[in-house]
Every structure is written in C-alpha cells, then in structure tokens.
Design an enzyme around this catalytic site. Structure first.
Site, short mmCIF file in Angstrom:
data_model
loop_
_atom_site.label_atom_id
_atom_site.label_comp_id
_atom_site.label_asym_id
_atom_site.label_seq_id
_atom_site.Cartn_x
_atom_site.Cartn_y
_atom_site.Cartn_z
N CYS A 3 0.84 -1.19 0.00
CA CYS A 3 0.00 0.00 0.00
C CYS A 3 0.88 1.25 0.00
O CYS A 3 1.66 1.46 0.94
CB CYS A 3 -0.91 -0.01 1.23
SG CYS A 3 -1.84 1.52 1.41
N ASN A 330 -25.69 -11.81 17.68
CA ASN A 330 -24.58 -11.20 16.92
C ASN A 330 -24.49 -9.73 17.33
O ASN A 330 -24.81 -8.84 16.55
CB ASN A 330 -24.84 -11.36 15.41
CG ASN A 330 -23.74 -10.80 14.53
OD1 ASN A 330 -23.98 -10.37 13.40
ND2 ASN A 330 -22.52 -10.81 15.00
N CYS A 357 -17.81 -10.04 17.17
CA CYS A 357 -16.69 -9.30 16.57
C CYS A 357 -15.69 -8.87 17.64
O CYS A 357 -14.79 -8.09 17.36
CB CYS A 357 -17.18 -8.10 15.77
SG CYS A 357 -18.14 -6.93 16.75
C1 LIG Z 1 -22.72 -6.72 14.56
S1 LIG Z 1 -24.25 -6.06 13.96
C2 LIG Z 1 -25.00 -7.55 13.41
C3 LIG Z 1 -26.10 -7.43 12.41
C4 LIG Z 1 -26.56 -8.69 11.74
N1 LIG Z 1 -26.65 -9.83 12.62
C5 LIG Z 1 -25.75 -9.02 10.52
O1 LIG Z 1 -25.27 -10.14 10.37
O2 LIG Z 1 -25.57 -8.13 9.67
C6 LIG Z 1 -25.09 -5.65 15.42
C7 LIG Z 1 -26.48 -5.14 15.22
O3 LIG Z 1 -27.07 -4.95 16.50
C8 LIG Z 1 -27.92 -3.82 16.47
N2 LIG Z 1 -28.08 -3.42 17.87
C9 LIG Z 1 -27.30 -2.61 18.62
N3 LIG Z 1 -27.76 -2.55 19.86
C10 LIG Z 1 -28.85 -3.33 19.94
C11 LIG Z 1 -29.76 -3.69 20.98
N4 LIG Z 1 -29.60 -3.20 22.21
N5 LIG Z 1 -30.77 -4.53 20.70
C12 LIG Z 1 -30.94 -5.01 19.44
N6 LIG Z 1 -30.11 -4.71 18.41
C13 LIG Z 1 -29.08 -3.89 18.65
C14 LIG Z 1 -27.18 -2.86 15.55
O4 LIG Z 1 -28.08 -1.90 15.00
C15 LIG Z 1 -26.60 -3.80 14.51
O5 LIG Z 1 -27.48 -3.95 13.41
#
Ligand SMILES: C[S@@+](CC[C@H](N)C(=O)[O-])C[C@H]1O[C@@H](n2cnc3c(N)ncnc32)[C@H](O)[C@@H]1O
Length: 398
Positions: A3, A330, A357
């Site tokens: 890069c 997740n 993650c």
């Molecule tokens: C790591 S992402 C995973 C999304 C999905 N499982 C995917 O594979 O794309 C985490 C998700 O959790 C949502 N989120 C954050 N806080 C939350 C909460 N307290 N309750 C439910 N969802 C939440 C976020 O908006 C986000 O879409």
C-alpha cells in the site's frame, strides 16, 4: 498487500499490513484460543475462513476534505486536513473505480468540503456500498439541506457517469461531532434498497442499516450458522441483533427445516434500527418467507419480556415463540452483556449460536452462561490487515 499510502506514512489504519497474511490469521486464532481459555475450549475448532487480502471491503466511508475544486476522499490528518485515499486497496474494485467520479461530482455540485478545525462547509462524508452484483449505494453526509438543490440538479450526470449506482441518498449530520452519519436520510433515487445476494438469500439493504463489511466472509458466516442450525433442526429460532436479517433469513430460507418434524421453522429477528428491520421485512416478503418476523426492539428487553407479552399481544413477534429452542446472537463489540447472558443461562433455550466481533466480550459473556458447553468454534477473517476478527461459537446446554 502493498500500500503506497501506508509506505508514505499517510494512513496507518491497517496496523497488520507489514505481517504476512498467514501470520495475521495464525495470530488471530491464538488470540481467540487464549481468550476462551480452558474453560470455554470447544470440542471442535473448525478451520478459519480466510479472506482475500485486498479488495474485500464492500463499504467505503470516506471523509470529504480539501476544496470544492480539489476534494479529497479519505481521512483527516492530525491537523484536520484531508488526506486522499481513493485508491485504498481494501475496497472492492467497483468502489475503487467509482471514487474518482464521486470526487468529480463533489466539484460539479459545488459541495464545499466540511472544514473540521474551522467548522465550516457542507460535505462531511461519502459512503459507498457495493453489492455482489456490482450495484452501488452512494450516500452523501451533509451538514444541512443547503446544497441539496445543486446535488439534485447534478444527479442525472452522476447516474449517467456511474450507471451501476442504484441508490443515492443524502444523510443530514448538522452537529459537529465525531460520528459517521446522522438520523435523517433523504433518498434521491426511485430505488431505496441495494440487494446483497448471498448464498441464495437476497438481503435488501436500506441506507442506514448495518451490513457485514466483507461480503464473501459474511456469506461463509451465514452458511456456517445455517449448517449448525439445520443439524439441530429447531422449530423456533430467535436472531437477536439481527440487522437486515442475514442469520434469520438464512435459517428460515426455503428448504430449511424441510426434513423437520415441525414442517417449518418459526424465526423471529430483533434489532433496534427501524431501517434495518424494514430492510429485513422487505427481504422476507420478496422471498415469500411467512414464518420469519422482525421487530424493532432492544434485544435484552425483548428476551426478558417476551414470555410475559406472548399471550397478550397477538401478532407480536413474541407470540408463541418464547422461549425458542435456539437463539442466535450477533451483538456489537460490547457483547450481549450480563442481563441477556443471565437470561439465556436461566431460560429453557437449548442451543445458542454466538457470532462475535470481539472475543473479549465473547469470553466474558460465556463466563455468565456456565450451563452451556462450547461445542464448536470458528474464526472468520472479516477484517484482514487489522487485528479485528469475527468468531462464532455453537453452544449446547449441558
Ligand atoms: C454486529 S451487527 C450484526 C447485524 C446482523 N446480525 C448481521 O449479520 O448483519 C449488530 C447489530 O445490533 C444492532 N443493535 C445494537 N444494539 C442493539 C440492541 N440493544 N438490541 C438489538 N439490536 C441492537 C445494531 O443496530 C446492529 O445492526
């Protein structure tokens, strides 16, 4: 990956760039093993799903800097001045090809780049997402609606120059703060969603929804989860923190549970983002999936109250589903936290698929669920050239 920006000291975001890729992967595996330790050592470690080393990022979040006539798309340096990174090799080829035209569009539409130190200007970021079929979603994050008429007027030029652009929107971020987007979105094209085609499941993506940044690894993640879930073949599944429904739609896809004693699988997806829930519902409708439902809610609140509301709110996602046989979680980097982990521990849920993650919070959440055995674990290299990773664990109640 070589890069020029890294070599010139212009960007140091890829902190592992000077490590050979196999070494990066091996170090991530060791980190996950060390964090899970003896107490959560799985019966089976599945081989890591490795990624392309470059060209894998389906989303670019570029800071707009410089001047109207010479805008930069990239990051800000220590003095708040724009550094152009439009050739960043992490992005997919389609995004790399589009960025120069998007920079030209900033000039044509006379979008004054936002000057962070002086707090002046309009254009803050350009976000670009590429679907597997090569279509693009482009979002301009602006301070106000002031430049909107000029942006609308130049839109036909942009759509002619980049016919692969399916969705264009303006996101409004009036505040001077270090976030990447605001709450209000104005969609300028007829199409409002980008279709992410993954493993036979089409996921509709609306502008403000989270999507996993590495499409090939996301496909592998959903396929692995679906394989684990199909082997267990539960009648009821929750997908908590479901985003646009990647896990939910894969485990509810046509054919899933066909051999099941239940005939079909009831799936509920829970997510706080209304936009993501709208995306997930659209995908389910288009796929004709009647046994998957989505609701905008806090995952912990939903789980801890679903049983109570099940009989009083006909048609709510909680109806008849509490508690399910299997829960997929997740969460963001903070993990699911003590309350939800404690609820899972005390519930009748038999199986959990935990996709994380952040292995640090994965380990601490598992500590709060001692009744579950870790049956299998797999690392997914979602973020090559950085220490970040995705790790997924299958848990069975002992
Ligand atoms: C790591 S992402 C995973 C999304 C999905 N499982 C995917 O594979 O794309 C985490 C998700 O959790 C949502 N989120 C954050 N806080 C939350 C909460 N307290 N309750 C439910 N969802 C939440 C976020 O908006 C986000 O879409």
């Amino acid at each position: 990956m070589q890069c020029d920006y890294f070599d010139a000291g212009l960007c140091r975001s890829c902190t592992l760039l000077d490590r050979p890729y196999p070494v990066q992967v091996a170090e991530k595996e060791v980190r996950v093993r060390d964090l899970l330790g003896e107490r959560h050592a799985p019966a089976a470690w599945l081989p890591t799903l490795t990624s392309l080393e470059s060209g894998f990022r389906n989303k670019a979040k570029m800071v707009v800097g410089g001047t109207i006539d010479e805008p930069t798309l990239g990051i800000l340096d220590g003095r708040g001045q724009g550094v152009d990174l439009r050739g960043c090799g992490l992005h997919t080829a389609g995004i790399q090809e589009a960025l120069p035209t998007l920079a030209a569009f900033v000039t044509r539409a006379r979008l004054l780049p936002y000057d962070v130190p002086k707090r002046r200007g309009e254009a803050k970021y350009v976000h670009v997402t590429e679907s597997p079929s090569g279509e693009l979603m482009v979002r301009f994050v602006l301070r106000s609606e002031q430049a909107l008429p000029r942006l609308r007027a130049e839109l036909p030029w942009l759509l002619e120059a980049l016919p692969q652009v399916a969705v264009v929107s303006v996101n409004l971020l009036p505040e001077h703060k270090a976030v990447l987007e605001g709450a209000d979105e104005i969609v300028l094209t007829d199409r409002e969603t980008l279709t992410m085609q993954l493993g036979g499941v089409d996921l509709e993506l609306r502008p403000q929804s989270f999507f996993q940044t590495n499409t090939a690894i996301a496909a592998g993640l959903y396929a692995q989860a679906a394989e684990w879930v199909d082997a267990i073949d539960p009648a009821t599944v929750w997908d908590l923190y479901c985003g646009v429904g990647g896990f939910a739609l894969h485990v509810a896809r046509p054919g899933a549970g066909r051999t099941s004693r239940h005939g079909h699988r009831e799936v509920v997806g829970i997510e706080t983002s209304e936009e993501a829930v709208a995306s997930a519902r659209g995908s389910a409708r288009r796929a004709g999936l009647e046994h998957v439902r989505f609701a905008a809610d806090d995952a912990t609140r939903f789980a801890t109250t679903a049983s109570a509301t099940a009989s009083t709110e006909p048609g709510s996602p909680g109806t008849g589903t509490a508690p399910p046989e299997l829960v997929i979680v997740n969460p963001p980097r903070r993990g699911i936290g003590a309350t939800l982990a404690g609820w899972l521990e005390e519930s009748d849920v038999e199986h959990v698929v935990y996709s994380s993650c952040n292995p640090v919070t994965l380990a601490s959440d598992l500590d709060a669920m001692p009744s579950f055995d870790v049956v299998a674990t797999r690392v997914f290299d979602m973020f090559p050239q950085t220490p970040h990773l995705e790790a997924m664990a299958l848990l069975h109640r002992r």
